[in-house]
Structures are given as C-alpha cells and as structure tokens.
Motif scaffolding. Structure first.
Motif, PDB file in Angstrom:
ATOM      1  N   THR A  25      56.990  -7.310   0.320  1.00 50.63           N
ATOM      2  CA  THR A  25      57.633  -6.774   1.520  1.00 50.63           C
ATOM      3  C   THR A  25      56.895  -7.180   2.786  1.00 50.63           C
ATOM      4  O   THR A  25      57.506  -7.534   3.786  1.00 50.63           O
ATOM      5  CB  THR A  25      57.689  -5.229   1.446  1.00 50.63           C
ATOM      6  N   MET A  26      55.572  -7.135   2.740  1.00 46.65           N
ATOM      7  CA  MET A  26      54.749  -7.440   3.905  1.00 46.65           C
ATOM      8  C   MET A  26      54.392  -8.923   4.003  1.00 46.65           C
ATOM      9  O   MET A  26      53.643  -9.315   4.893  1.00 46.65           O
ATOM     10  CB  MET A  26      53.464  -6.600   3.884  1.00 46.65           C
ATOM     11  N   ARG A  27      54.888  -9.716   3.077  1.00 43.38           N
ATOM     12  CA  ARG A  27      54.632 -11.166   3.044  1.00 43.38           C
ATOM     13  C   ARG A  27      53.136 -11.473   2.988  1.00 43.38           C
ATOM     14  O   ARG A  27      52.614 -12.299   3.731  1.00 43.38           O
ATOM     15  CB  ARG A  27      55.273 -11.866   4.232  1.00 43.38           C
ATOM     16  N   PHE A  46      44.626  -1.667   6.444  1.00 44.14           N
ATOM     17  CA  PHE A  46      44.600  -3.119   6.347  1.00 44.14           C
ATOM     18  C   PHE A  46      45.733  -3.657   7.206  1.00 44.14           C
ATOM     19  O   PHE A  46      46.868  -3.197   7.104  1.00 44.14           O
ATOM     20  CB  PHE A  46      44.813  -3.590   4.901  1.00 44.14           C
ATOM     21  N   LYS A  47      45.419  -4.622   8.062  1.00 46.41           N
ATOM     22  CA  LYS A  47      46.432  -5.259   8.905  1.00 46.41           C
ATOM     23  C   LYS A  47      46.286  -6.763   8.752  1.00 46.41           C
ATOM     24  O   LYS A  47      45.172  -7.290   8.743  1.00 46.41           O
ATOM     25  CB  LYS A  47      46.223  -4.857  10.369  1.00 46.41           C
ATOM     26  N   LYS A  48      47.430  -7.443   8.629  1.00 45.29           N
ATOM     27  CA  LYS A  48      47.364  -8.900   8.548  1.00 45.29           C
ATOM     28  C   LYS A  48      46.728  -9.427   9.827  1.00 45.29           C
ATOM     29  O   LYS A  48      47.113  -9.042  10.922  1.00 45.29           O
ATOM     30  CB  LYS A  48      48.755  -9.484   8.342  1.00 45.29           C
ATOM     31  N   TYR A  49      45.742 -10.292   9.669  1.00 42.75           N
ATOM     32  CA  TYR A  49      45.042 -10.854  10.811  1.00 42.75           C
ATOM     33  C   TYR A  49      45.812 -12.051  11.345  1.00 42.75           C
ATOM     34  O   TYR A  49      46.232 -12.926  10.587  1.00 42.75           O
ATOM     35  CB  TYR A  49      43.628 -11.278  10.417  1.00 42.75           C
ATOM     36  N   SER A  50      45.998 -12.078  12.647  1.00 47.60           N
ATOM     37  CA  SER A  50      46.716 -13.167  13.297  1.00 47.60           C
ATOM     38  C   SER A  50      45.890 -13.719  14.446  1.00 47.60           C
ATOM     39  O   SER A  50      45.795 -13.090  15.501  1.00 47.60           O
ATOM     40  CB  SER A  50      48.063 -12.680  13.827  1.00 47.60           C
ATOM     41  N   LYS A  79      52.417 -16.481  11.733  1.00 44.93           N
ATOM     42  CA  LYS A  79      53.130 -16.812  10.496  1.00 44.93           C
ATOM     43  C   LYS A  79      54.237 -15.825  10.156  1.00 44.93           C
ATOM     44  O   LYS A  79      55.066 -16.099   9.303  1.00 44.93           O
ATOM     45  CB  LYS A  79      52.151 -16.921   9.330  1.00 44.93           C
ATOM     46  N   ASP A  80      54.272 -14.684  10.848  1.00 45.33           N
ATOM     47  CA  ASP A  80      55.249 -13.651  10.533  1.00 45.33           C
ATOM     48  C   ASP A  80      56.119 -13.198  11.697  1.00 45.33           C
ATOM     49  O   ASP A  80      57.291 -12.938  11.511  1.00 45.33           O
ATOM     50  CB  ASP A  80      54.535 -12.399  10.005  1.00 45.33           C
ATOM     51  N   ARG A  96      59.500  -9.331  16.509  1.00 46.73           N
ATOM     52  CA  ARG A  96      60.458  -9.465  15.405  1.00 46.73           C
ATOM     53  C   ARG A  96      59.924 -10.479  14.413  1.00 46.73           C
ATOM     54  O   ARG A  96      59.160 -11.373  14.766  1.00 46.73           O
ATOM     55  CB  ARG A  96      61.819  -9.925  15.918  1.00 46.73           C
ATOM     56  N   ARG A  97      60.377 -10.371  13.185  1.00 47.42           N
ATOM     57  CA  ARG A  97      59.946 -11.291  12.133  1.00 47.42           C
ATOM     58  C   ARG A  97      60.648 -12.635  12.259  1.00 47.42           C
ATOM     59  O   ARG A  97      61.833 -12.694  12.603  1.00 47.42           O
ATOM     60  CB  ARG A  97      60.292 -10.726  10.763  1.00 47.42           C
ATOM     61  N   VAL A  98      59.908 -13.696  11.959  1.00 44.47           N
ATOM     62  CA  VAL A  98      60.542 -15.012  11.877  1.00 44.47           C
ATOM     63  C   VAL A  98      61.391 -15.038  10.610  1.00 44.47           C
ATOM     64  O   VAL A  98      61.128 -14.296   9.656  1.00 44.47           O
ATOM     65  CB  VAL A  98      59.503 -16.161  11.874  1.00 44.47           C
ATOM     66  N   SER A  99      62.399 -15.872  10.598  1.00 41.79           N
ATOM     67  CA  SER A  99      63.275 -15.947   9.435  1.00 41.79           C
ATOM     68  C   SER A  99      62.532 -16.576   8.253  1.00 41.79           C
ATOM     69  O   SER A  99      61.575 -17.341   8.449  1.00 41.79           O
ATOM     70  CB  SER A  99      64.513 -16.778   9.763  1.00 41.79           C
ATOM     71  N   PRO A 100      62.961 -16.280   7.040  1.00 42.97           N
ATOM     72  CA  PRO A 100      62.315 -16.887   5.873  1.00 42.97           C
ATOM     73  C   PRO A 100      62.352 -18.422   5.898  1.00 42.97           C
ATOM     74  O   PRO A 100      61.402 -19.063   5.458  1.00 42.97           O
ATOM     75  CB  PRO A 100      63.125 -16.339   4.691  1.00 42.97           C
ATOM     76  N   MET A 101      63.421 -19.006   6.455  1.00 40.88           N
ATOM     77  CA  MET A 101      63.499 -20.471   6.497  1.00 40.88           C
ATOM     78  C   MET A 101      62.484 -21.058   7.475  1.00 40.88           C
ATOM     79  O   MET A 101      61.907 -22.104   7.207  1.00 40.88           O
ATOM     80  CB  MET A 101      64.926 -20.921   6.801  1.00 40.88           C
ATOM     81  N   VAL A 102      62.247 -20.391   8.585  1.00 41.72           N
ATOM     82  CA  VAL A 102      61.225 -20.850   9.529  1.00 41.72           C
ATOM     83  C   VAL A 102      59.845 -20.657   8.909  1.00 41.72           C
ATOM     84  O   VAL A 102      58.984 -21.535   9.006  1.00 41.72           O
ATOM     85  CB  VAL A 102      61.346 -20.121  10.895  1.00 41.72           C
ATOM     86  N   GLU A 103      59.643 -19.533   8.244  1.00 46.12           N
ATOM     87  CA  GLU A 103      58.365 -19.283   7.578  1.00 46.12           C
ATOM     88  C   GLU A 103      58.093 -20.351   6.505  1.00 46.12           C
ATOM     89  O   GLU A 103      56.979 -20.879   6.414  1.00 46.12           O
ATOM     90  CB  GLU A 103      58.360 -17.893   6.944  1.00 46.12           C
TER      91      GLU A 103
END
Length: 181
Positions: A25-27, A46-50, A79-80, A96-103
């Motif tokens: 879910t959180m990729r 825990f937070k995804k580091y960007s 990345k997200d 907002r989240r990037v689309s799965p195709m862009v990811e």
C-alpha cells in the motif's frame, strides 16, 4: 495517524517486519530508505525518506522556471508524490501520488515522451486528469530519486524537443544538487 490493528514483536536483533500489505500500500520495497521519528508519547514513526522533498523551496522555484521556459505545467516529484508544481493549481496536485505507470518509468530509468498517439497517453498523477508530455527521471549517485515532468495543459499538448531538453537539464541539475547535499 491511523491504527492498522497489526502488532509485531521485535526480534533478538532489534528488527521488526513491516507487513506485506502495508509495504504494498505504501509502495515500500527492499532498499527503500525510511526515516525514523520518535515522540514524547513513546511513538516510533517510520516515514519514507525523500531527498527531493528536502529541496523544498528550491524545487518550487525550479518548477516555476521550467513552466515559464516551457509554457506547459511543470512538476517535480520524488518516487511517490508531487513535491513542486507550476502552471497548475497547487492545491490540485501537491502531495498527490504519481501514477503507477510514471513510477514504473522512473524505476526503469525510462524517459516518457508523448508524441500524439492517443494510445500512448499516460496519466501522470493519481486523481488529476492531465497526461504526461515528458517524464525524465532524476538520478543522484546512480539511484532514482524522482522525476521532472511536463503535463498537458488541460486541452491538448504533445512533447517537443524543447520540453525534452528542459526536463533532461532539470533532472541532471537536480540530481547534482542531491549528490552535493
């Protein structure tokens, strides 16, 4: 903060397993950097580091310059999620989240360039009805950190050599900035 109802124990090496459902879910994938926060109430978060998100104001100014030079909405994302945007209402697109195709394109280090074939239209951001004209991955220390995108203006639009070169130059510049930090 939302409770999941999942409880895990720490093993003898101090590790805890993040359940597969949450990782999906959180990729979160193997090798995804996580930043650790603590609170006075005994919480460990825990937070995804960007590293792209750390650029903050610089990324916003860069998106503004890209929009002015290219004439199409410009987006800088990690990345997200969308980190900075210009030429499109910010409340419509920021975080907002990037689309799965862009990811997938970022992870494959593949450039997207839309040349007008309707079958090639790739929505860029989840919940936003604009397609990707150009998507150029940002690389720092040979890791993908995000991407520079140009989006359709809401009416029409196709990629051009100018947009592709602007996105390429921006991704190289931002990658160098991230390497120097």
């Amino acid at each position: 903060m939302k409770a999941t109802g999942i409880v895990r124990r720490i093993d003898d090496l101090g590790r805890v397993v993040i359940p597969k459902e949450i990782r999906r879910t959180m990729r979160i994938r193997e090798g995804t950097p996580l930043e650790i926060y603590t609170s006075g109430e005994g919480e460990v978060i825990f937070k995804k580091y960007s590293p792209v998100e750390e650029m903050g104001q610089s990324a916003s100014q860069f998106a503004e310059a890209l929009y002015k030079a290219g004439g199409m909405p410009a987006v800088i994302c990690d990345k997200d999620h969308v980190i900075a945007a210009s030429g499109i209402p910010k409340k419509e697109i920021l975080e907002r989240r990037v689309s799965p195709m862009v990811e997938d394109s970022m992870n494959a280090r593949r450039v997207i360039s839309y040349r007008g074939e309707s079958s090639d239209k790739i929505l860029a951001i989840e919940g936003v009805d604009r397609y990707t004209l150009v998507c150029y991955p940002i690389l720092a220390n040979s890791d993908v950190c995000g991407a520079v995108l140009f989006l359709s203006d809401g009416k029409n639009g196709v990629s051009s050599e100018l947009l592709e070169k602007l996105a390429e130059a921006a991704s190289i510049f931002l990658g160098k900035q991230l390497e120097d930090e």
